[in-house]
Structures are given as structure tokens and as C-alpha cells.
Motif scaffolding. Structure first.
Motif, PDB file in Angstrom:
ATOM      1  N   ARG A 181     -25.587   7.771  31.840  1.00 41.35           N
ATOM      2  CA  ARG A 181     -26.519   8.074  32.920  1.00 41.35           C
ATOM      3  C   ARG A 181     -26.453   7.038  34.033  1.00 41.35           C
ATOM      4  O   ARG A 181     -26.567   7.359  35.211  1.00 41.35           O
ATOM      5  CB  ARG A 181     -27.938   8.153  32.368  1.00 41.35           C
ATOM      6  CG  ARG A 181     -28.172   9.360  31.486  1.00 41.35           C
ATOM      7  CD  ARG A 181     -29.587   9.415  30.950  1.00 41.35           C
ATOM      8  NE  ARG A 181     -29.759  10.532  30.028  1.00 41.35           N
ATOM      9  CZ  ARG A 181     -30.862  10.760  29.338  1.00 41.35           C
ATOM     10  NH1 ARG A 181     -31.903   9.945  29.461  1.00 41.35           N
ATOM     11  NH2 ARG A 181     -30.938  11.792  28.516  1.00 41.35           N
ATOM     12  N   LEU A 182     -26.252   5.765  33.663  1.00 35.99           N
ATOM     13  CA  LEU A 182     -26.292   4.698  34.670  1.00 35.99           C
ATOM     14  C   LEU A 182     -25.032   3.855  34.732  1.00 35.99           C
ATOM     15  O   LEU A 182     -24.778   3.217  35.748  1.00 35.99           O
ATOM     16  CB  LEU A 182     -27.495   3.772  34.405  1.00 35.99           C
ATOM     17  CG  LEU A 182     -28.866   4.396  34.535  1.00 35.99           C
ATOM     18  CD1 LEU A 182     -29.938   3.382  34.143  1.00 35.99           C
ATOM     19  CD2 LEU A 182     -29.114   4.897  35.957  1.00 35.99           C
ATOM     20  N   GLU A 183     -24.231   3.831  33.666  1.00 36.53           N
ATOM     21  CA  GLU A 183     -23.137   2.871  33.603  1.00 36.53           C
ATOM     22  C   GLU A 183     -21.837   3.538  33.152  1.00 36.53           C
ATOM     23  O   GLU A 183     -21.200   3.108  32.188  1.00 36.53           O
ATOM     24  CB  GLU A 183     -23.501   1.714  32.665  1.00 36.53           C
ATOM     25  CG  GLU A 183     -24.757   0.961  33.095  1.00 36.53           C
ATOM     26  CD  GLU A 183     -25.202  -0.065  32.071  1.00 36.53           C
ATOM     27  OE1 GLU A 183     -24.438  -0.354  31.129  1.00 36.53           O
ATOM     28  OE2 GLU A 183     -26.315  -0.584  32.218  1.00 36.53           O
ATOM     29  N   SER A 184     -21.396   4.578  33.826  1.00 35.84           N
ATOM     30  CA  SER A 184     -20.172   5.273  33.444  1.00 35.84           C
ATOM     31  C   SER A 184     -18.959   4.379  33.681  1.00 35.84           C
ATOM     32  O   SER A 184     -18.940   3.544  34.592  1.00 35.84           O
ATOM     33  CB  SER A 184     -20.036   6.575  34.235  1.00 35.84           C
ATOM     34  OG  SER A 184     -21.056   7.483  33.873  1.00 35.84           O
ATOM     35  N   MET A 185     -17.931   4.574  32.837  1.00 32.60           N
ATOM     36  CA  MET A 185     -16.700   3.804  32.946  1.00 32.60           C
ATOM     37  C   MET A 185     -15.504   4.715  32.728  1.00 32.60           C
ATOM     38  O   MET A 185     -15.584   5.704  31.999  1.00 32.60           O
ATOM     39  CB  MET A 185     -16.660   2.670  31.909  1.00 32.60           C
ATOM     40  CG  MET A 185     -17.759   1.638  32.044  1.00 32.60           C
ATOM     41  SD  MET A 185     -17.664   0.351  30.756  1.00 32.60           S
ATOM     42  CE  MET A 185     -16.201  -0.555  31.287  1.00 32.60           C
ATOM     43  N   LYS A 186     -14.381   4.370  33.376  1.00 31.23           N
ATOM     44  CA  LYS A 186     -13.115   5.065  33.167  1.00 31.23           C
ATOM     45  C   LYS A 186     -12.097   4.058  32.639  1.00 31.23           C
ATOM     46  O   LYS A 186     -12.324   2.848  32.665  1.00 31.23           O
ATOM     47  CB  LYS A 186     -12.628   5.698  34.468  1.00 31.23           C
ATOM     48  CG  LYS A 186     -12.314   4.704  35.557  1.00 31.23           C
ATOM     49  CD  LYS A 186     -11.936   5.393  36.849  1.00 31.23           C
ATOM     50  CE  LYS A 186     -11.529   4.390  37.932  1.00 31.23           C
ATOM     51  NZ  LYS A 186     -12.608   3.404  38.239  1.00 31.23           N
ATOM     52  N   LYS A 187     -10.963   4.564  32.169  1.00 32.06           N
ATOM     53  CA  LYS A 187      -9.944   3.711  31.579  1.00 32.06           C
ATOM     54  C   LYS A 187      -9.587   2.550  32.505  1.00 32.06           C
ATOM     55  O   LYS A 187      -9.304   2.748  33.681  1.00 32.06           O
ATOM     56  CB  LYS A 187      -8.685   4.524  31.276  1.00 32.06           C
ATOM     57  CG  LYS A 187      -7.559   3.698  30.669  1.00 32.06           C
ATOM     58  CD  LYS A 187      -6.335   4.549  30.381  1.00 32.06           C
ATOM     59  CE  LYS A 187      -5.198   3.693  29.817  1.00 32.06           C
ATOM     60  NZ  LYS A 187      -4.004   4.501  29.501  1.00 32.06           N
ATOM     61  N   GLY A 188      -9.621   1.338  31.959  1.00 28.25           N
ATOM     62  CA  GLY A 188      -9.252   0.149  32.720  1.00 28.25           C
ATOM     63  C   GLY A 188     -10.383  -0.512  33.463  1.00 28.25           C
ATOM     64  O   GLY A 188     -10.192  -1.587  34.045  1.00 28.25           O
ATOM     65  N   ASP A 189     -11.588   0.078  33.438  1.00 28.08           N
ATOM     66  CA  ASP A 189     -12.752  -0.566  34.071  1.00 28.08           C
ATOM     67  C   ASP A 189     -13.233  -1.720  33.198  1.00 28.08           C
ATOM     68  O   ASP A 189     -13.183  -1.662  31.967  1.00 28.08           O
ATOM     69  CB  ASP A 189     -13.895   0.437  34.242  1.00 28.08           C
ATOM     70  CG  ASP A 189     -13.684   1.390  35.407  1.00 28.08           C
ATOM     71  OD1 ASP A 189     -12.709   1.219  36.158  1.00 28.08           O
ATOM     72  OD2 ASP A 189     -14.523   2.310  35.554  1.00 28.08           O
ATOM     73  N   PHE A 190     -13.756  -2.744  33.874  1.00 26.68           N
ATOM     74  CA  PHE A 190     -14.235  -3.947  33.199  1.00 26.68           C
ATOM     75  C   PHE A 190     -15.613  -4.293  33.737  1.00 26.68           C
ATOM     76  O   PHE A 190     -15.846  -4.231  34.940  1.00 26.68           O
ATOM     77  CB  PHE A 190     -13.264  -5.106  33.468  1.00 26.68           C
ATOM     78  CG  PHE A 190     -13.620  -6.412  32.806  1.00 26.68           C
ATOM     79  CD1 PHE A 190     -13.324  -6.639  31.472  1.00 26.68           C
ATOM     80  CD2 PHE A 190     -14.224  -7.434  33.528  1.00 26.68           C
ATOM     81  CE1 PHE A 190     -13.622  -7.853  30.869  1.00 26.68           C
ATOM     82  CE2 PHE A 190     -14.534  -8.647  32.935  1.00 26.68           C
ATOM     83  CZ  PHE A 190     -14.226  -8.862  31.596  1.00 26.68           C
ATOM     84  N   GLN A 191     -16.536  -4.616  32.823  1.00 32.24           N
ATOM     85  CA  GLN A 191     -17.884  -5.016  33.237  1.00 32.24           C
ATOM     86  C   GLN A 191     -18.297  -6.268  32.476  1.00 32.24           C
ATOM     87  O   GLN A 191     -18.044  -6.381  31.270  1.00 32.24           O
ATOM     88  CB  GLN A 191     -18.898  -3.903  32.965  1.00 32.24           C
ATOM     89  CG  GLN A 191     -18.728  -2.664  33.807  1.00 32.24           C
ATOM     90  CD  GLN A 191     -19.838  -1.649  33.578  1.00 32.24           C
ATOM     91  OE1 GLN A 191     -20.844  -1.943  32.931  1.00 32.24           O
ATOM     92  NE2 GLN A 191     -19.665  -0.441  34.094  1.00 32.24           N
ATOM     93  N   LEU A 192     -18.941  -7.175  33.182  1.00 30.90           N
ATOM     94  CA  LEU A 192     -19.505  -8.360  32.547  1.00 30.90           C
ATOM     95  C   LEU A 192     -20.978  -8.442  32.949  1.00 30.90           C
ATOM     96  O   LEU A 192     -21.286  -8.606  34.126  1.00 30.90           O
ATOM     97  CB  LEU A 192     -18.742  -9.622  32.965  1.00 30.90           C
ATOM     98  CG  LEU A 192     -19.007 -10.871  32.111  1.00 30.90           C
ATOM     99  CD1 LEU A 192     -17.807 -11.813  32.188  1.00 30.90           C
ATOM    100  CD2 LEU A 192     -20.253 -11.613  32.559  1.00 30.90           C
TER     101      LEU A 192
END
Length: 287
Positions: A78-89
Motif C-alpha cells: 500500500r505504501l512501500e512497493s518495490m521492484k527488482k533491484g530497488d534498495f531501501q534503508l
């Protein structure tokens, strides 16, 4: 220069994930924090959710950072979608709430680590950093592709800011290709192999295996030489400076004392922890 070798090797086992059917999870780190410092744990979440029932939800964190890398697929939250290769800290720091709610069918593989904050930075204000796949620094060299998510390695640099010095890099190597990289000998470091085989100092590290490297108490740099096997290799390397501090871990919180853990629970129950979405714009960084 000090040459890194493999000090331990193991294969984490599959377990039922907390999201229910279609969620397989692996706890990648073993041995306790004194051994894995500053890495608290790393979960390998493999999702193949086929229904429309909501799974997951909002929950709090404090005292550490979450380091998230989507290895394959796409996770639509809902708030923090990611696709292949995305990085979050996400620096939870003094305390924040984030939402991981997956509504519909989802197929993806996520590595999410808890990384310790040095004691002097444990209670910093929350911060979120997003490095989209298309902006990740990449090195191409003779059959090797390296994607650098955090830190500096092989002459390239990630824009991600660190409280705990962290190298996070993904390697995709053709059969027989080799590469040497240098980083501080005192950094605690391990590899997790996604596919194929990589050889380090004469030892094969195979598909699904975790290889911890030896570590030296010196300010010098060390050299890590890696060669792919006959079917190539894909793996992630994590290396970071240990904090050499003890921690108290309970539920979603990391602290230095049990009293601090109790206080964090009180803050959360009393609604004093704000959602990461409400963090000031200056502490929401997208690169």
C-alpha cells in the motif's frame, strides 16, 4: 594485503513465513549478535501470494535500521512497493511505524536486514532512503556486473548515507569470471549465493549457501578474490564495521537496556511513534 578466506559455511533452511500461504522465509544469519555484529538478522522472504486477502500491516521499530533489497519480482504494498533491484534503508532510530500490507497477488524475493546503530546514533530521528534500481551505481568488468547499493567498492560509490559503515553489493558473474575487491579487514562480511557457485580462496560457495569471511583486528584493507563456477554465479556481499557493543533485542525493538525496551512499548501503545510517512521531507531521501 590481507587475503580474505571463508571462516564458516552453511545453508539456511526454509520455514513457513508469517504472511501465510505462498510465503517461504529463511533466517540467513546464525550464531548470535556477538558473532554477526553489526548485522542483527537477515530474512530471505520468498513470496508467491496468489489471493486477494490482505497480509501484513503496520508495526513499529526503534533502535536500528532496516536494509531492504528486492532480489527478484515485484512487491506491491500500500505504501512501500518495490521492484527488482530497488534498495531501501529505513533508520528507525528513536522510533517509527511502517506499513507492510500486501493486498493482492504478489511474487517476489526480498532480503531484509536489521542493522545495528552505534550507541551514539541509536535514537536519531527516523529517516528513509530509497535507491531505485535504475539509479543504482553499476560496474561492468570482464564478465562481471556489480551493483552497489551502499558504501564504496571497486572504485564506485553509492549515494546512500550510513550511520554504520555498510557495503551492500550484488554480483552477477559469467562462468569462470573473477574479480578482486578491497575493503577494511576489520569489517565483518558474508556472502549469500542466489544461484551458481563462487570460489573464494579455494573453497566453493554454492547456491543457497552463506559464507562468512575471516576478520582481522587491524586498520588495514583486505582483499577478496572471487571466481565464478562453470554455471556462473549470482550473490550478494554484505560487509560492515562492527559496533563492538552489546544490545537488548525484544520484539520489533533494539535498545541498550531492558528499561529502554519497556519505554519504547509505552511510546508505541500511547500513539507517540509516528508513521515513517510523516517524517519531514528533509529526512525522506530518494536518489
Amino acid at each position: 594485503m590481507i587475503q580474505r578466506t571463508v571462516s564458516s559455511l552453511y545453508t539456511p533452511r526454509n520455514e513457513q513465513g508469517f504472511l501465510g500461504a505462498g510465503h517461504v522465509a529463511r533466517s540467513v544469519l546464525t550464531g548470535g549478535f556477538a558473532k554477526t555484529d553489526p548485522f542483527i538478522f537477515l530474512m530471505d522472504d520468498m513470496l508467491d501470494k496468489k489471493d486477494d486477502e490482505p497480509a501484513g500491516g503496520p508495526h513499529p521499530h526503534a533502535g536500528f535500521e532496516t536494509v531492504s533489497l528486492l532480489i527478484d519480482g515485484e512487491i506491491k504494498e500500500r505504501l512501500e512497493s518495490m521492484k527488482k533491484g530497488d534498495f531501501q534503508l529505513m533508520t528507525a532510530g528513536s522510533g517509527t511505524v511502517h506499513t507492510e500490507t500486501i493486498d493482492g497477488p504478489t511474487k517476489g524475493r526480498l532480503f531484509q536486514m536489521w542493522l545495528n546503530l552505534p550507541r551514539q546514533d541509536r535514537w536519531v530521528p527516523p529517516r528513509i532512503q530509497i535507491l531505485p534500481a535504475e539509479h543504482v551505481p553499476v560496474l561492468h568488468k570482464e564478465g562481471v556486473t556489480m551493483r552497489l547499493y551502499s558504501g564504496s567498492l571497486a572504485g564506485i560509490h553509492s549515494p546512500v548515507k550510513n550511520y554504520t559503515p555498510l557495503i551492500a553489493a550484488e554480483f552477477d558473474m559469467e562462468a569462470g569470471a573473477d574479480i578482486s575487491v578491497q575493503f577494511p579487514a576489520r569489517f565483518n562480511a558474508f556472502l549469500y549465493v542466489i544461484s551458481g557457485t563462487v570460489q573464494i580462496a579455494g573453497k566453493d560457495v554454492n547456491h543457497d549457501q552463506v559464507a562468512w569471511l575471516d576478520v582481522s583486528d587491524t586498520e588495514d584493507d583486505s582483499n577478496l578474490t572471487m571466481q565464478a563456477g562453470e554455471n556462473g554465479a549470482r550473490f550478494v556481499l554484505y560487509a560492515a564495521r562492527p559496533t563492538h557493543e552489546t544490545i537488548v533485542s525484544y520484539g520489533p525493538f533494539i535498545a541498550d537496556t531492558q528499561a529502554e525496551i519497556a519505554d519504547l512499548y509505552n511510546q508505541y501503545r500511547n500513539g507517540k511513534m509516528k508513521h515513517i510517512a510523516t517524517t519531514p521531507e528533509a529526512r525522506k531521501l530518494t536518489y
